[in-house]
Scaffold this motif. Structure first.
Motif, PDB file in Angstrom:
ATOM      1  N   THR A 328       1.031  -1.124  -0.153  1.00 62.00           N
ATOM      2  CA  THR A 328      -0.200   0.092   0.084  1.00 62.00           C
ATOM      3  C   THR A 328       0.827   1.252  -0.072  1.00 62.00           C
ATOM      4  O   THR A 328       0.476   2.180  -0.760  1.00 62.00           O
ATOM      5  CB  THR A 328      -0.942   0.050   1.102  1.00 62.00           C
ATOM      6  OG1 THR A 328      -1.752  -1.267   1.120  1.00 62.00           O
ATOM      7  CG2 THR A 328      -1.753   1.221   1.335  1.00 62.00           C
ATOM      8  N   GLY A 329       1.896   1.523   0.662  1.00 65.10           N
ATOM      9  CA  GLY A 329       2.952   2.649   0.665  1.00 65.10           C
ATOM     10  C   GLY A 329       3.781   2.750  -0.426  1.00 65.10           C
ATOM     11  O   GLY A 329       4.361   3.503  -0.206  1.00 65.10           O
ATOM     12  N   ASP A 330       3.686   1.461  -1.181  1.00 66.81           N
ATOM     13  CA  ASP A 330       4.787   1.562  -2.289  1.00 66.81           C
ATOM     14  C   ASP A 330       4.637   2.789  -3.056  1.00 66.81           C
ATOM     15  O   ASP A 330       3.392   2.668  -3.597  1.00 66.81           O
ATOM     16  CB  ASP A 330       4.670   0.330  -2.928  1.00 66.81           C
ATOM     17  CG  ASP A 330       6.115   0.131  -3.769  1.00 66.81           C
ATOM     18  OD1 ASP A 330       6.555   1.169  -4.269  1.00 66.81           O
ATOM     19  OD2 ASP A 330       6.607  -0.997  -4.091  1.00 66.81           O
ATOM     20  N   PRO A 331       5.520   3.753  -3.606  1.00 62.91           N
ATOM     21  CA  PRO A 331       5.308   4.715  -4.639  1.00 62.91           C
ATOM     22  C   PRO A 331       5.102   4.208  -5.920  1.00 62.91           C
ATOM     23  O   PRO A 331       4.322   5.133  -6.711  1.00 62.91           O
ATOM     24  CB  PRO A 331       6.840   5.431  -4.439  1.00 62.91           C
ATOM     25  CG  PRO A 331       7.523   4.574  -3.755  1.00 62.91           C
ATOM     26  CD  PRO A 331       6.791   3.543  -3.037  1.00 62.91           C
ATOM     27  N   ASN A 332       5.526   3.112  -6.176  1.00 62.48           N
ATOM     28  CA  ASN A 332       5.268   2.476  -7.520  1.00 62.48           C
ATOM     29  C   ASN A 332       3.655   2.178  -7.832  1.00 62.48           C
ATOM     30  O   ASN A 332       2.972   2.119  -8.930  1.00 62.48           O
ATOM     31  CB  ASN A 332       6.052   1.271  -7.993  1.00 62.48           C
ATOM     32  CG  ASN A 332       7.429   1.714  -8.126  1.00 62.48           C
ATOM     33  OD1 ASN A 332       7.766   2.782  -8.653  1.00 62.48           O
ATOM     34  ND2 ASN A 332       8.210   0.777  -7.444  1.00 62.48           N
ATOM     35  N   LYS A 333       2.968   2.057  -6.639  1.00 61.19           N
ATOM     36  CA  LYS A 333       1.391   2.025  -6.681  1.00 61.19           C
ATOM     37  C   LYS A 333       0.781   2.888  -7.230  1.00 61.19           C
ATOM     38  O   LYS A 333      -0.174   2.774  -7.981  1.00 61.19           O
ATOM     39  CB  LYS A 333       0.922   1.464  -5.234  1.00 61.19           C
ATOM     40  CG  LYS A 333      -0.617   1.251  -5.263  1.00 61.19           C
ATOM     41  CD  LYS A 333      -0.920   0.528  -4.172  1.00 61.19           C
ATOM     42  CE  LYS A 333      -2.246  -0.051  -3.941  1.00 61.19           C
ATOM     43  NZ  LYS A 333      -2.427  -1.205  -4.978  1.00 61.19           N
ATOM     44  N   ARG A 334       1.310   4.187  -6.880  1.00 64.85           N
ATOM     45  CA  ARG A 334       0.578   5.359  -7.585  1.00 64.85           C
ATOM     46  C   ARG A 334       0.856   5.522  -8.899  1.00 64.85           C
ATOM     47  O   ARG A 334      -0.202   6.049  -9.725  1.00 64.85           O
ATOM     48  CB  ARG A 334       1.205   6.488  -6.906  1.00 64.85           C
ATOM     49  CG  ARG A 334       0.915   8.157  -7.523  1.00 64.85           C
ATOM     50  CD  ARG A 334       1.424   9.167  -6.672  1.00 64.85           C
ATOM     51  NE  ARG A 334       0.795  10.514  -7.364  1.00 64.85           N
ATOM     52  CZ  ARG A 334       1.638  11.145  -8.145  1.00 64.85           C
ATOM     53  NH1 ARG A 334       2.782  10.461  -8.699  1.00 64.85           N
ATOM     54  NH2 ARG A 334       1.363  12.212  -8.953  1.00 64.85           N
ATOM     55  N   TYR A 335       2.051   5.227  -9.425  1.00 65.48           N
ATOM     56  CA  TYR A 335       2.244   4.987 -11.107  1.00 65.48           C
ATOM     57  C   TYR A 335       1.148   4.023 -11.756  1.00 65.48           C
ATOM     58  O   TYR A 335       0.684   4.134 -12.552  1.00 65.48           O
ATOM     59  CB  TYR A 335       3.749   4.748 -11.296  1.00 65.48           C
ATOM     60  CG  TYR A 335       4.576   5.808 -11.001  1.00 65.48           C
ATOM     61  CD1 TYR A 335       4.265   7.004 -10.724  1.00 65.48           C
ATOM     62  CD2 TYR A 335       5.996   5.329 -10.136  1.00 65.48           C
ATOM     63  CE1 TYR A 335       5.072   8.092 -10.320  1.00 65.48           C
ATOM     64  CE2 TYR A 335       6.475   6.231  -9.656  1.00 65.48           C
ATOM     65  CZ  TYR A 335       6.187   7.394  -9.745  1.00 65.48           C
ATOM     66  OH  TYR A 335       7.182   8.473  -9.317  1.00 65.48           O
ATOM     67  N   CYS A 336       0.945   2.948 -10.994  1.00 60.35           N
ATOM     68  CA  CYS A 336       0.026   1.975 -11.682  1.00 60.35           C
ATOM     69  C   CYS A 336      -1.530   2.431 -11.443  1.00 60.35           C
ATOM     70  O   CYS A 336      -2.264   2.187 -12.488  1.00 60.35           O
ATOM     71  CB  CYS A 336       0.176   0.651 -10.602  1.00 60.35           C
ATOM     72  SG  CYS A 336       1.644  -0.245 -10.936  1.00 60.35           S
ATOM     73  N   ASP A 337      -1.598   3.265 -10.546  1.00 59.83           N
ATOM     74  CA  ASP A 337      -3.071   3.951 -10.388  1.00 59.83           C
ATOM     75  C   ASP A 337      -3.265   4.683 -11.650  1.00 59.83           C
ATOM     76  O   ASP A 337      -4.375   4.825 -12.196  1.00 59.83           O
ATOM     77  CB  ASP A 337      -3.430   4.427  -9.188  1.00 59.83           C
ATOM     78  CG  ASP A 337      -3.256   3.424  -8.126  1.00 59.83           C
ATOM     79  OD1 ASP A 337      -3.824   2.278  -8.456  1.00 59.83           O
ATOM     80  OD2 ASP A 337      -3.420   3.797  -6.798  1.00 59.83           O
ATOM     81  N   LEU A 338      -2.249   5.525 -11.910  1.00 55.19           N
ATOM     82  CA  LEU A 338      -2.433   6.563 -13.054  1.00 55.19           C
ATOM     83  C   LEU A 338      -2.559   5.770 -14.346  1.00 55.19           C
ATOM     84  O   LEU A 338      -3.279   6.227 -15.203  1.00 55.19           O
ATOM     85  CB  LEU A 338      -1.167   7.280 -13.185  1.00 55.19           C
ATOM     86  CG  LEU A 338      -0.919   8.339 -11.944  1.00 55.19           C
ATOM     87  CD1 LEU A 338       0.375   9.246 -12.122  1.00 55.19           C
ATOM     88  CD2 LEU A 338      -2.261   9.592 -12.007  1.00 55.19           C
ATOM     89  N   ILE A 339      -1.678   4.567 -14.506  1.00 54.92           N
ATOM     90  CA  ILE A 339      -1.789   3.907 -15.661  1.00 54.92           C
ATOM     91  C   ILE A 339      -3.206   3.109 -15.760  1.00 54.92           C
ATOM     92  O   ILE A 339      -3.841   3.410 -16.757  1.00 54.92           O
ATOM     93  CB  ILE A 339      -0.776   2.932 -15.752  1.00 54.92           C
ATOM     94  CG1 ILE A 339       0.658   3.337 -15.862  1.00 54.92           C
ATOM     95  CG2 ILE A 339      -1.024   1.777 -16.900  1.00 54.92           C
ATOM     96  CD1 ILE A 339       1.669   2.509 -15.663  1.00 54.92           C
ATOM     97  N   GLY A 340      -3.839   2.817 -14.657  1.00 54.23           N
ATOM     98  CA  GLY A 340      -4.947   2.153 -14.796  1.00 54.23           C
ATOM     99  C   GLY A 340      -6.253   3.267 -15.131  1.00 54.23           C
ATOM    100  O   GLY A 340      -7.062   2.976 -15.951  1.00 54.23           O
ATOM    101  N   SER A 341      -5.965   4.526 -14.485  1.00 53.19           N
ATOM    102  CA  SER A 341      -7.128   5.594 -14.815  1.00 53.19           C
ATOM    103  C   SER A 341      -7.001   6.051 -16.326  1.00 53.19           C
ATOM    104  O   SER A 341      -8.168   6.244 -16.907  1.00 53.19           O
ATOM    105  CB  SER A 341      -6.982   6.633 -14.058  1.00 53.19           C
ATOM    106  OG  SER A 341      -5.769   7.275 -14.130  1.00 53.19           O
ATOM    107  N   GLU A 342      -5.881   6.049 -16.860  1.00 59.33           N
ATOM    108  CA  GLU A 342      -5.598   6.458 -18.285  1.00 59.33           C
ATOM    109  C   GLU A 342      -6.092   5.291 -19.126  1.00 59.33           C
ATOM    110  O   GLU A 342      -6.528   5.596 -20.291  1.00 59.33           O
ATOM    111  CB  GLU A 342      -4.013   7.015 -18.366  1.00 59.33           C
ATOM    112  CG  GLU A 342      -3.765   8.128 -17.963  1.00 59.33           C
ATOM    113  CD  GLU A 342      -4.732   9.378 -18.197  1.00 59.33           C
ATOM    114  OE1 GLU A 342      -4.890   9.665 -19.547  1.00 59.33           O
ATOM    115  OE2 GLU A 342      -4.973  10.186 -17.423  1.00 59.33           O
ATOM    116  N   THR A 343      -5.728   3.998 -18.743  1.00 56.09           N
ATOM    117  CA  THR A 343      -6.298   3.010 -19.548  1.00 56.09           C
ATOM    118  C   THR A 343      -7.595   2.861 -19.585  1.00 56.09           C
ATOM    119  O   THR A 343      -8.385   2.580 -20.893  1.00 56.09           O
ATOM    120  CB  THR A 343      -5.834   1.639 -18.994  1.00 56.09           C
ATOM    121  OG1 THR A 343      -4.307   1.714 -18.767  1.00 56.09           O
ATOM    122  CG2 THR A 343      -6.118   0.669 -19.772  1.00 56.09           C
TER     123      THR A 343
END
Length: 531
Positions: A328-343
């Protein structure tokens, strides 16, 4: 009131003929009158000069008043002019038109003959002041001096007493008509003994002019009738091809590019017809090219959109796997969320493109694809779904619906249409405002559905383009919360077209926007269709 071209042509030709006839009549009358007056004036002046010596003889050497008056009467009958004889003191001595004085002079003359000879006594000269003036001549002289003619006669006599000849056209109050008046002196030119006035009434010439006018009017009327037939024939020749061109251009405007104008002549109208035929051919060829290009574009968009769905689904799947494996606290998870929203946004865009391509590929709904749809019930169901988006902004959804209204259509498409318009209204409405759905049966049998908001409104210059694909009023995309694909209203327009309906938008800055969809009467399910 607008008049047809043939009517205007007819009126124009008739007006020209009237002007020409009136002009010719006036000019001819003037020339004839001028020539007639000059000839008559010359004739009377010549006769007046011929009379001068004879009149002087009677005035100075012969007291035979009867013979003088008979002479004046003879001249009167010869030239058709009344003759008045004046002395040099403005007194009328004799007039050719007084029969009573002629009779009196005849009686006097018979009494003055020498006894036993039966001839007049001419042994002594008879000066002017000794020539007897009879009753009616004296009376006429007094009338001339006192009456309306006095001023004109005195002026004319004054000019004659100066040795001048006078020619004039005046209204003669004594004769009650227009006359040609010629006056010449008799006696010594430097010291005239008197004046001879000759007045010829123009009644005969007036009758001649009346005949000219009557003849001209008859000819003018015949000319008008002839021109009427000629103009009608000519206007048909001109207007008929113009009407054919009008019908052809209307057909071309409606998309019938095979319509041609029949060209038979070689004049300017025929050239216009050929130009319209050429324009129709060029438009047909151009629109054919556009149609082919549009088909290629649609096929390309549809194929690309279809091909994109698979890699987008794969990207989204692997992104979800990677996101789930991260803490949950991993900074890479935020990048994955951005990729998901743009997808997800890319999926919506591809889905919108596929929807438009599918809708544009069909001309109109098939009867087999339609069913009676309860409009009020569908709108209530869609409103329930939209509450999820409306509640965070405290937007109230208002429904003003007429129950029992049903239309023939595709259920999925109508739901999508109502959802797109409602979602668009909520997106652009401020917090605490409202979005209202309305349905109403019109007097002509059609059904009107409206979606109203009280948002910021749409600028007038943007209204013609809001149904185009990817067009956004907010061109700066400054408000991230209002981001969209720009395909919603384009899809809505295609759905409306598929159902044979019409969509209109009314908006005023700061006052909100109103979308109105009108379903034609033939798509409305009436009681007979329900039963």
């Amino acid at each position: 009131m607008n008049k047809s071209l043939s009517t205007r042509l007819m009126y124009s030709f008739m007006a020209i003929i009237v002007i020409v006839v009136v002009g010719i009549t006036a000019g001819t009358s003037y020339l004839i009158a001028d020539y007639f007056f000059k000839i008559k004036e010359e004739e009377l002046a010549q006769k007046g000069h011929e009379m001068a010596d004879t009149v002087e003889y009677f005035v100075t050497k012969d007291n035979n008043r009867y013979m003088l008056m008979r002479y004046l009467i003879a001249v009167d009958r010869l030239v058709g002019a009344r003759v008045w004889l004046f002395d040099n003191d403005y007194n009328l001595l004799a007039a050719s038109n007084i029969a009573a004085d002629v009779d009196a002079a005849g009686k006097t003359e018979s009494g003055s003959n020498k006894v036993g000879t039966g001839k007049p006594d001419v042994s002594m000269p008879a000066p002017a002041d000794r020539i007897p003036v009879y009753e009616y001549t004296t009376r006429l002289s007094e009338e001339i001096k006192r009456g309306q003619v006095s001023r004109n006669v005195n002026k004319i006599l004054k000019d004659i007493y100066r040795g001048e000849s006078v020619r004039s056209q005046i209204y003669h109050p004594y004769f009650k008509q227009q006359v040609i008046l010629v006056g010449v002196p008799y006696g010594d030119k430097l010291h005239p003994r008197g004046a001879i006035l000759m007045a010829e009434p123009l009644s005969g010439f007036g009758g001649f002019l009346r005949n000219v006018y009557i003849f001209t009017i008859i000819v003018g009327l015949l000319g008008l009738l002839l021109s009427l037939f000629m103009v009608r024939s000519l206007s048909r020749q001109i207007v008929k091809p113009l009407l054919s061109m009008k019908d052809a251009t209307i057909a071309i405007a409606k998309g019938n590019y095979s319509r041609r104008v029949e060209v038979e002549s070689e004049d300017e109208v025929a050239e216009l017809g050929k130009a319209i035929n050429h324009l129709s051919t060029e438009l047909s060829n151009y629109l054919g090219k556009l149609a082919r290009m549009e088909k290629i574009r649609r096929d390309f968009v549809a194929n690309v959109s279809h091909e994109l769905r698979t890699p987008i689904t794969i990207i989204r799947g692997y992104n979800d796997i990677v996101s789930d494996s991260l803490e949950t606290g991993d900074p890479n998870k935020r990048y994955c969320d951005l990729i998901g929203s743009e997808t997800t946004r890319l999926e919506r865009l591809v889905r919108g493109l596929l929807d438009i391509s599918r809708l544009q590929s069909a001309e109109k709904l098939k009867v087999s694809d339609t069913e009676p749809l309860p409009l009020a019930e569908i709108i209530r169901n869609v409103a329930e779904k939209l509450k999820v988006k409306a509640e965070p902004k405290h937007i109230t959804l208002k429904l003003q619906l007429e129950e029992d209204l049903q239309i023939l259509g595709n259920g999925d498409q109508i739901v999508q249409l109502i959802l797109l318009l409602g979602d668009n209204a909520i997106k652009y409405s401020p917090e605490g405002s409202y979005v209202r759905y309305e349905t109403k049966l019109q007097t002509n049998g059609s059904v009107e559905m409206s979606v109203v908001d009280n948002g910021p409104g749409i600028p007038e210059e943007d209204l013609p383009f809001i149904f185009e694909r990817f067009y956004k009023v907010d061109k700066s995309h400054a408000q991230s919360s209002l981001k969209g694909t720009g395909l919603g209203l384009a899809i809505a327009k295609e759905i409306v077209r598929m159902h044979g309906a019409q969509i209109e938008v009314f908006s005023q800055m700061g006052m909100g926007t109103r979308f109105v969809i009108t379903f034609p009467a033939e798509t409305v399910v009436c009681e007979e269709r329900r039963s």
